[in-house]
Motif scaffolding. Structure first.
Motif, PDB file in Angstrom:
ATOM      1  N   THR A 125       0.863  -1.180   0.000  1.00 11.12           N
ATOM      2  CA  THR A 125       0.000   0.000   0.000  1.00 11.12           C
ATOM      3  C   THR A 125       0.901   1.232   0.000  1.00 11.12           C
ATOM      4  O   THR A 125       2.123   1.101   0.016  1.00 11.12           O
ATOM      5  CB  THR A 125      -0.866   0.034   1.275  1.00 11.12           C
TER       6      THR A 125
ATOM      7  N   GLY B 105      -9.481  11.834  -5.045  1.00 14.50           N
ATOM      8  CA  GLY B 105      -9.635  10.635  -5.860  1.00 14.50           C
ATOM      9  C   GLY B 105      -8.796   9.459  -5.389  1.00 14.50           C
ATOM     10  O   GLY B 105      -8.876   8.373  -5.954  1.00 14.50           O
TER      11      GLY B 105
ATOM     12  N   HIS C 238      -7.727   6.316  -3.085  1.00 17.03           N
ATOM     13  CA  HIS C 238      -8.526   5.316  -2.390  1.00 17.03           C
ATOM     14  C   HIS C 238      -7.961   5.140  -0.995  1.00 17.03           C
ATOM     15  O   HIS C 238      -6.936   4.500  -0.795  1.00 17.03           O
ATOM     16  CB  HIS C 238      -8.567   4.018  -3.189  1.00 17.03           C
TER      17      HIS C 238
ATOM     18  N   GLU D 161      -4.386   3.207  -1.328  1.00 23.39           N
ATOM     19  CA  GLU D 161      -4.072   2.036  -2.146  1.00 23.39           C
ATOM     20  C   GLU D 161      -2.838   2.255  -3.004  1.00 23.39           C
ATOM     21  O   GLU D 161      -2.091   1.330  -3.261  1.00 23.39           O
ATOM     22  CB  GLU D 161      -5.270   1.680  -3.039  1.00 23.39           C
TER      23      GLU D 161
ATOM     24  N   LEU E 191      -2.466   8.929  -8.705  1.00 25.94           N
ATOM     25  CA  LEU E 191      -3.796   8.837  -9.305  1.00 25.94           C
ATOM     26  C   LEU E 191      -3.648   8.522 -10.788  1.00 25.94           C
ATOM     27  O   LEU E 191      -2.609   8.794 -11.387  1.00 25.94           O
ATOM     28  CB  LEU E 191      -4.515  10.187  -9.182  1.00 25.94           C
ATOM     29  N   PRO E 192      -4.714   7.962 -11.397  1.00 29.22           N
ATOM     30  CA  PRO E 192      -4.673   7.799 -12.859  1.00 29.22           C
ATOM     31  C   PRO E 192      -4.543   9.159 -13.534  1.00 29.22           C
ATOM     32  O   PRO E 192      -4.874  10.197 -12.952  1.00 29.22           O
ATOM     33  CB  PRO E 192      -6.008   7.145 -13.188  1.00 29.22           C
ATOM     34  N   GLY E 193      -4.070   9.159 -14.768  1.00 33.90           N
ATOM     35  CA  GLY E 193      -3.806  10.408 -15.477  1.00 33.90           C
ATOM     36  C   GLY E 193      -5.041  11.146 -15.940  1.00 33.90           C
ATOM     37  O   GLY E 193      -4.966  12.334 -16.251  1.00 33.90           O
ATOM     38  N   VAL E 194      -6.171  10.463 -16.013  1.00 32.89           N
ATOM     39  CA  VAL E 194      -7.406  11.128 -16.422  1.00 32.89           C
ATOM     40  C   VAL E 194      -8.496  10.875 -15.393  1.00 32.89           C
ATOM     41  O   VAL E 194      -8.480   9.881 -14.677  1.00 32.89           O
ATOM     42  CB  VAL E 194      -7.921  10.644 -17.802  1.00 32.89           C
TER      43      VAL E 194
ATOM     44  N   ARG F 106     -12.829  11.133 -15.054  1.00 32.02           N
ATOM     45  CA  ARG F 106     -14.095  11.394 -15.725  1.00 32.02           C
ATOM     46  C   ARG F 106     -14.857  12.481 -14.975  1.00 32.02           C
ATOM     47  O   ARG F 106     -15.065  12.384 -13.777  1.00 32.02           O
ATOM     48  CB  ARG F 106     -14.942  10.118 -15.779  1.00 32.02           C
TER      49      ARG F 106
ATOM     50  N   ARG G  10     -10.986  13.339 -23.760  1.00 26.76           N
ATOM     51  CA  ARG G  10     -11.938  12.555 -24.525  1.00 26.76           C
ATOM     52  C   ARG G  10     -13.333  13.111 -24.270  1.00 26.76           C
ATOM     53  O   ARG G  10     -13.642  13.556 -23.176  1.00 26.76           O
ATOM     54  CB  ARG G  10     -11.862  11.089 -24.079  1.00 26.76           C
ATOM     55  N   GLY G  11     -14.181  13.080 -25.307  1.00 23.92           N
ATOM     56  CA  GLY G  11     -15.557  13.504 -25.151  1.00 23.92           C
ATOM     57  C   GLY G  11     -15.783  14.906 -25.649  1.00 23.92           C
ATOM     58  O   GLY G  11     -14.915  15.457 -26.319  1.00 23.92           O
ATOM     59  N   PRO G  12     -16.948  15.519 -25.376  1.00 22.30           N
ATOM     60  CA  PRO G  12     -18.048  15.004 -24.550  1.00 22.30           C
ATOM     61  C   PRO G  12     -18.653  13.719 -25.115  1.00 22.30           C
ATOM     62  O   PRO G  12     -18.771  13.589 -26.331  1.00 22.30           O
ATOM     63  CB  PRO G  12     -19.084  16.126 -24.599  1.00 22.30           C
ATOM     64  N   TYR G  13     -18.995  12.802 -24.204  1.00 24.81           N
ATOM     65  CA  TYR G  13     -19.721  11.608 -24.593  1.00 24.81           C
ATOM     66  C   TYR G  13     -20.862  11.397 -23.601  1.00 24.81           C
ATOM     67  O   TYR G  13     -20.939  12.106 -22.589  1.00 24.81           O
ATOM     68  CB  TYR G  13     -18.800  10.389 -24.675  1.00 24.81           C
TER      69      TYR G  13
ATOM     70  N   ASP H 261     -13.553  13.250 -20.217  1.00 17.72           N
ATOM     71  CA  ASP H 261     -12.357  12.848 -19.473  1.00 17.72           C
ATOM     72  C   ASP H 261     -11.397  14.033 -19.481  1.00 17.72           C
ATOM     73  O   ASP H 261     -11.089  14.570 -20.545  1.00 17.72           O
ATOM     74  CB  ASP H 261     -11.659  11.661 -20.148  1.00 17.72           C
TER      75      ASP H 261
ATOM     76  N   ARG I 138      -1.510  14.469  -9.185  1.00 15.74           N
ATOM     77  CA  ARG I 138      -1.485  13.023  -9.323  1.00 15.74           C
ATOM     78  C   ARG I 138      -0.744  12.302  -8.210  1.00 15.74           C
ATOM     79  O   ARG I 138      -0.921  11.116  -8.027  1.00 15.74           O
ATOM     80  CB  ARG I 138      -0.885  12.625 -10.676  1.00 15.74           C
TER      81      ARG I 138
END
Lengths: 434, 434
Positions: B274, B310, B312, B331, B335-338, B340, B365-368, B377, B383
Motif C-alpha cells: 500500500t 480521488g 482510495h 491504495e 492517481l490515474p492520469g485522467v 471522468r 476525450r468527449g463530450p460523450y 475525461d 497526481r
C-alpha cells in the motif's frame, strides 16, 4: 435554413439504382413464385424493408419474405423457405435470427430471403419476424411522398450521429421507428423538436398502456400490434444523444448533421496514466445480434468480476470484427497487498465466531473494531489484473457460443507495442457528433 | 472463577502508598488553607478524584480543587487559584483545561491544583469542572468498601483493554462512569454481564429523557445533574470493544484481562503493498485534550481531502508524542492520469453549456454520453499523494493552535528507511485484547 432535398439528393437512389432495385426484386419474386407454383406450396413472396416502403437510402439491402400459410408447421416453413432461398440465391449462405434465412448478393447488393408465417393485425404471432409484412403495409398506406423524404432525412441524421439501427450492436432507432415517428409527429423538423424538448422517456402515444408495462426509455406503440413496443431496442444513451443532437441541430442547423459519421479506425495504445488491457475471443460464425449479445454479456461479467476483486474500474469498450475485442480500463494494474474484511456487527452472535476464526495471528492485522463492526486485514488474493481477468472467465458461463471458446481468450497489454486495435480506436474516439 | 482480590492486590496502593498519599494531601490542603486565611479569601481546598473516593489504583494522581465562593469573578477565581497553586507547588507549571490550573510533582506523584466555583446539585454551572466536588461527595456516600473493589477491578479491566479514560485521546470510560456503573448495576460481574448482553446503546437508567436528547452510544444520567450525560465522551468503538471483551471474559475468565495493555512502541515501515505516508506537525504546548481534538480535526481534513482528490483511502492513525504524527494509508501513491467529469443530466439546460464548454478538444476525450449524463475525461490535476497532502493543509484551517504551525508540516515516506515511528507502531499493532 437547410434544404432537405439538397441534402437528400446524393444520399438516395438515383434513377439507375431505382431501376436496378426493381429489376432484382421482380426477378427474385417471379423466380420464387415459379418455384412455389411448381412445388404446389401455399406461400407468397413479399418485398419488405425500406425498398418496399420507398424509404431506402443509397445501397439499401433488399429484403424479401416468403409468407407461408399457417397450416405449415414451423419446421416445414423453415426448411422449405431455406430450400427456395438457396435455389434463387445459389451463392447465398444460411444465417439464423429468429428463423433461419438465406443471405447473399446480386450485382453487389445484399439480399435477405426470410421465410415467415402469414398473420393479421393484432393477432398472436409465432415470431416477431412474421409481423414485418404488416409493417410494410402500414407504412405504405400512411406515408405520402413528401413525408417519405422526412423519413429519409431522419434516417440520415440518425446514421450520422450514430443512433440508427435496432441491432444489439447499436441499440438505436430502427427504420420502422423512424417511419412511425414521422407518421405520428408530422415531419423531420417536428420529430427533432419533440426530442429537443422531451424530458425523461419518450412515449407515443402519450396515453399508451405500454408505458406502465415496459421500462424502456422510448415507448412507441406498434400500430399493427397495440401490445408491442416498437422502440424496445433503444438504449437510454441513444435517447440522450438524440435529444442533445436535436437541440444542437435546431440551435444551428448545418449539413454536418447529415454527413457520414467518422469511420471507425484502429488505433495503437495511448497512455492515459491508467491500466488498459484487451481481451480477445474467437468470433463464432453467427449473426451479429447473437454474437453481440453474448459479447456484451462477457464484457459485463468481466467488469463485474474486476470490480468485485477490488480493482477501480474506469471504462470498457467492445468491438466485434474478425475477433471479439473487449477492452477494460482500470486505475491501476495491481491491487494493494491487504484487504480489510469487515466482519459482522458486534451486536450479532456471529461476531464472536469471526473473532475466534481470526484470533491467532491468521490475519495481517486485527481483529480490531471500527464503530460497531469487527474487522481484520487479510492478504489480497489476486493482485494483478491479468489474474483477475483470467479468473473472471474461468468462473462464469459467458454465453452459449462463447463459453466453448473462452479457453482461447488472450489477454493483451497493448502498452508495449505500436499495434493498432479497433477496440482502442472506438474507445479513444468516443465523442458525440459536434 | 477469578478471585478479584488476588488480582487487585498488586494493583492497588499498599499501606506505604496510602500513608504517603495522606501525608501529601494533608500537607497540601493545610498549606492552601493557611494561604487562604492569610489573604482573607473565601475558598476551600477539597480533595477530589480517585484518591478522595478511595477508588485509586497504584500511583494515582492527587487532584485538589480550590472551591471559590460565587461572589468572585471568573477572572479573580482563576488568578488567585493559579497564584496559590504556584505557592504550594513551587515547581508546578500552568496548564489550561476549562480553567487554568497548576500541575506539578511531589515525591514523584503528579499533583493537579484546580480552582473552581462552589455549586449545589442540579444547579446551573459555569464550567463542568465545578461539578467535580459533587461527584466526589456522591460516590463517597453511595459506594461501600466491597463495591469500591468492584470499581477498581472494572478500572483495571478497562485499562487493560484500552477503553479507560474520558480524555479525547481515548474517548473511553472515566473513573466516575466506572463508579456510576457499579453503583447502578451492583458489581463488577453485573457490569460485565450488562455490556455482554447489551444490544445497541447503553442507557442508564433506561427511562432517562437524556436518551432522546443525546445521540451518544452510552448515556448515563449524572445523579448530581439530571440534565448531564456523564458518559458523553465514550465512542461507539469503545462501547463495542467493551461489549466484546465482556463476552470474552465471561466466556473464559482469566487474569490476562487485568494485565496492563501492551506498551505502545515505535515500529519501522513494513510493506503492506500500500502507500503509507506520515505527516508530522510541531506539538503546541497545550493540554492533551486541546492538542488531540485539533490533531483529530487535522487528520479528518487530510483524509477528506485525500478522498475528494480521488485517492482510495484505506486507513489512518494519529499519535501525539514530542510531535504530532498523522499516518495515512492509501491504495497507491499516484492517481490515474485522467478523471471522468460527469456533467449535468441531458434533460437540464446546463447540459448544453457543459457541451459548449468542452467541445473544442479541451478534454482528453468527449463530450460523450453515459445513460442520461454528459461526460468528459479531463487530465487529473494533482497526481501524487504528496501534492494532495500538501494541498489539504494549505486550503483549510486545521485548528486554532495547529494552523499557525502547519507551514512546518513534514511529509515523510517511511518506506525508504528503518526509522521507527510511534504512529506506525500504533497502526501496525491495532488489535483487540485477546
Amino acid at each position: 435554413m437547410i434544404d432537405l432535398r439538397e441534402i437528400l439528393l446524393p444520399n438516395i437512389p438515383d434513377d439507375n439504382e431505382k431501376r436496378e432495385i426493381s429489376e432484382i426484386t421482380e426477378s427474385l419474386i417471379s423466380g420464387i413464385r415459379q418455384i412455389l407454383a411448381r412445388d404446389g406450396i401455399n406461400a407468397t413472396p413479399v418485398l419488405v424493408g425500406s425498398t418496399a416502403k420507398h424509404t431506402n437510402l443509397k445501397n439499401a439491402d433488399i429484403d424479401i419474405f416468403i409468407v407461408f400459410d399457417r397450416k405449415f408447421s414451423e419446421r416445414q416453413m423453415e426448411s422449405i423457405g431455406i430450400r427456395i432461398g438457396h435455389e434463387v440465391l445459389p451463392d447465398g449462405i444460411e444465417r439464423y435470427a429468429e428463423h433461419p434465412y438465406v443471405s447473399g448478393y446480386i450485382r453487389g447488393r445484399k439480399i435477405d430471403l426470410v421465410p415467415c408465417f402469414r398473420i393479421e393485425s393484432n393477432t398472436r404471432i409465432i415470431s416477431s419476424v412474421d409481423r414485418t409484412p404488416l409493417h410494410t403495409e402500414y407504412v405504405l398506406t400512411h406515408l405520402d411522398e413528401k413525408r417519405r423524404n422526412d423519413v429519409l432525412a431522419l434516417k440520415l441524421f440518425m446514421k450520422s450521429i450514430g443512433v440508427y439501427g435496432s441491432e444489439i450492436r447499436v441499440q438505436g432507432f430502427s427504420g420502422y421507428v423512424c417511419e412511425l415517428l414521422v407518421i405520428c409527429l408530422g415531419s423531420f423538423q417536428k420529430v427533432l423538436e419533440r426530442f429537443a424538448s422531451q424530458k425523461g422517456r419518450l412515449v407515443i402515444p402519450e396515453t399508451t398502456p405500454l408505458a406502465a408495462k415496459y421500462r424502456s426509455p422510448v415507448v412507441i406503440e406498434d400500430p399493427t400490434d397495440s401490445s408491442r413496443n416498437a422502440a424496445a431496442a433503444i438504449s437510454l444513451e441513444n435517447l440522450s444523444i438524440m435529444k442533445i443532437e436535436s437541440r444542437l441541430y435546431l440551435h444551428s442547423p448545418s449539413k454536418s448533421f447529415f454527413t457520414k459519421p467518422q469511420q471507425e479506425k484502429p488505433l495503437p495504445y495511448k497512455d492515459r496514466g491508467t491500466c488498459i488491457r484487451i481481451v480477445t475471443l474467437p468470433k463464432p460464425d453467427l449473426v451479429d445480434d447473437v454474437i453481440y449479445s453474448q459479447a456484451q454479456r462477457a464484457r459485463k461479467i468481466l467488469v463485474e468480476h474486476i470490480v468485485d476483486t477490488g480493482f477501480h474500474y474506469m471504462d470498457s469498450e467492445l468491438y466485434v470484427g474478425n475477433e471479439i475485442e473487449i477492452m477494460i480500463e482500470t486505475e491501476s494494474a495491481t491491487l494493494p497487498g491487504v484487504t480489510r474484511h469487515v466482519g459482522p456487527p458486534v451486536d450479532t452472535p456471529n461476531s464472536m465466531a469471526f473473532i475466534m476464526k481470526w484470533k491467532d495471528g491468521k490475519s495481517v492485522r486485527g481483529p480490531y473494531v471500527i464503530d460497531d463492526r469487527i474487522c481484520i486485514d487479510a492478504p489480497s488474493v489476486a493482485r494483478d489484473i491479468e489474474t483477475a481477468i483470467f479468473s473472471a472467465f474461468s468462473g462464469a458461463n459467458i454465453g452459449k457460443n462463447l463459453d466453448p471458446v473462452k479457453g482461447k481468450a488472450r489477454i493483451i497489454d497493448p502498452s508495449g507495442s505500436d499495434t493498432a486495435y479497433m477496440v482502442l480506436g472506438k474507445f479513444y474516439s468516443r465523442k458525440i457528433h459536434l
